[in-house]
Design an enzyme around this catalytic site. Structure first.
Site, PDB file in Angstrom:
ATOM      1  CB  SER A  91      -0.982   0.003   1.176  1.00  0.00           C
ATOM      2  OG  SER A  91      -0.321   0.236   2.394  1.00  0.00           O
ATOM      3  CG  ASN A  92       3.711   2.807   2.899  1.00  0.00           C
ATOM      4  OD1 ASN A  92       3.539   4.019   3.054  1.00  0.00           O
ATOM      5  ND2 ASN A  92       3.558   1.918   3.870  1.00  0.00           N
TER       6      ASN A  92
ATOM      7  NE  ARG B  33      20.410 -11.529   7.533  1.00  0.00           N
ATOM      8  CZ  ARG B  33      19.093 -11.392   7.590  1.00  0.00           C
ATOM      9  NH1 ARG B  33      18.480 -10.527   6.823  1.00  0.00           N
ATOM     10  NH2 ARG B  33      18.363 -12.120   8.406  1.00  0.00           N
TER      11      ARG B  33
ATOM     12  CG  MET C  29       8.301  -7.048   6.194  1.00  0.00           C
ATOM     13  SD  MET C  29       8.372  -5.457   7.072  1.00  0.00           S
ATOM     14  CE  MET C  29       7.957  -5.995   8.725  1.00  0.00           C
TER      15      MET C  29
ATOM     16  CG  ASN D 101      12.538   1.489   6.447  1.00  0.00           C
ATOM     17  OD1 ASN D 101      11.751   0.839   5.750  1.00  0.00           O
ATOM     18  ND2 ASN D 101      12.644   1.313   7.752  1.00  0.00           N
TER      19      ASN D 101
ATOM     20  CG  HIS E 200      10.035   1.738  11.887  1.00  0.00           C
ATOM     21  ND1 HIS E 200      10.157   0.366  11.719  1.00  0.00           N
ATOM     22  CD2 HIS E 200       9.828   1.947  13.206  1.00  0.00           C
ATOM     23  CE1 HIS E 200      10.042  -0.212  12.903  1.00  0.00           C
ATOM     24  NE2 HIS E 200       9.843   0.720  13.819  1.00  0.00           N
TER      25      HIS E 200
ATOM     26  CB  THR F 109      22.570   4.012   9.266  1.00  0.00           C
ATOM     27  OG1 THR F 109      21.770   3.693  10.413  1.00  0.00           O
ATOM     28  CG2 THR F 109      22.445   5.485   8.931  1.00  0.00           C
TER      29      THR F 109
ATOM     30  CG  ASP G  91      13.591   0.081  12.010  1.00  0.00           C
ATOM     31  OD1 ASP G  91      13.525   0.144  10.783  1.00  0.00           O
ATOM     32  OD2 ASP G  91      13.109  -0.855  12.673  1.00  0.00           O
TER      33      ASP G  91
END
Ligand code: GAR
Length: 216
Positions: free
Chosen positions: A14-15, A66, A91, A108, A110, A142, A146
């Site tokens: 939605s963002n 990762r 996420m 980002n 949050h 960074t 968050d």
């Protein structure tokens, strides 16, 4: 030349939709050229495909580490030459190498009044603490989760009887307003980030970013 935004998402998007709407209305200051999801079936991928935007699925579950996932992600982004990479409900924790590579052009959103409640379950934590207000923060990314410098923050009241879903919906409505504005500021060259902190139009920003009701 039109500024290019790449969006990373994991879910319903939605963002991303609000950023897309702003770009179509001409208020984003650029266009969205690429949407990448780490999750197959993310709703945001369908929104992008319907809008004719290039998409990529880079499924983190298919990677041994990762680092390997982030390397492919960075490669796909580099090919798109984005002026800004926007995390919109993405996420995944990113490696320090990835963050360094896109430093200063990685944003980002949050769902909390950072520095309060980094991480997950932000709305329930605000309720559990009896907070009178909750909100959302757009910030540069960074290596600290968050923890990067806030650009723009919106506050909403916590109402009696709120559960986490009700509060999340009130906050999300504000997210949809502030993210396109913060992206517009970045693409318009109005934000500068140095050791001394974040500047907007050459002036220092408040530590929590600009407050939405004052934003212009
Ligand atoms: C949004 O509330 C966003 O702030 C949050 O995930 C949601 C995604 O919704 N992001 C995080 O929690 C990141 N730490 P959307 O897919 O509808 O945009």
């Amino acid at each position: 030349m039109t500024k290019r935004v790449a969006v990373l998402l994991s879910g319903r998007g939605s963002n991303f939709q609000s950023l897309l709407n702003a770009s179509l209305e001409g208020s984003l200051g650029g266009g969205i050229s690429l949407v990448i999801s780490n999750r197959p079936g993310a709703g945001g991928l369908c929104i992008a495909q319907d809008a004719g935007i290039e998409t990529a699925l880079i499924d983190h579950q298919r990677y041994p580490s990762r680092e390997a996932f982030d390397q492919d992600l960075a490669g796909a982004l580099d090919n798109a030459h984005p002026d800004l990479v926007v995390l919109a409900g993405f996420m995944r924790i990113l490696t320090p190498e990835f963050v360094a590579r896109f430093s200063g052009r990685l944003m980002n959103i949050h769902p909390s009044l950072l520095p309060l409640y980094p991480g997950l379950h932000t709305h329930q934590r605000a309720l559990d603490n009896g907070d009178s207000h909750a909100g959302a923060t757009v910030h540069y990314v960074t290596g600290e989760l968050d923890g990067g410098p806030p650009v723009l923050q919106a506050r909403v009241p916590v109402n009696s009887g709120d559960d986490a879903n009700a509060l999340a919906a009130r906050v999300l409505a504000m997210e949809h307003q502030i993210y396109p504005v913060a992206v517009n500021w970045h693409l318009g060259g109005r934000l500068a980030w140095s050791d001394g902190g974040l500047l907007k139009d050459g002036l220092p920003m408040p530590p929590s970013g600009e407050l939405w009701k004052n934003a212009s």
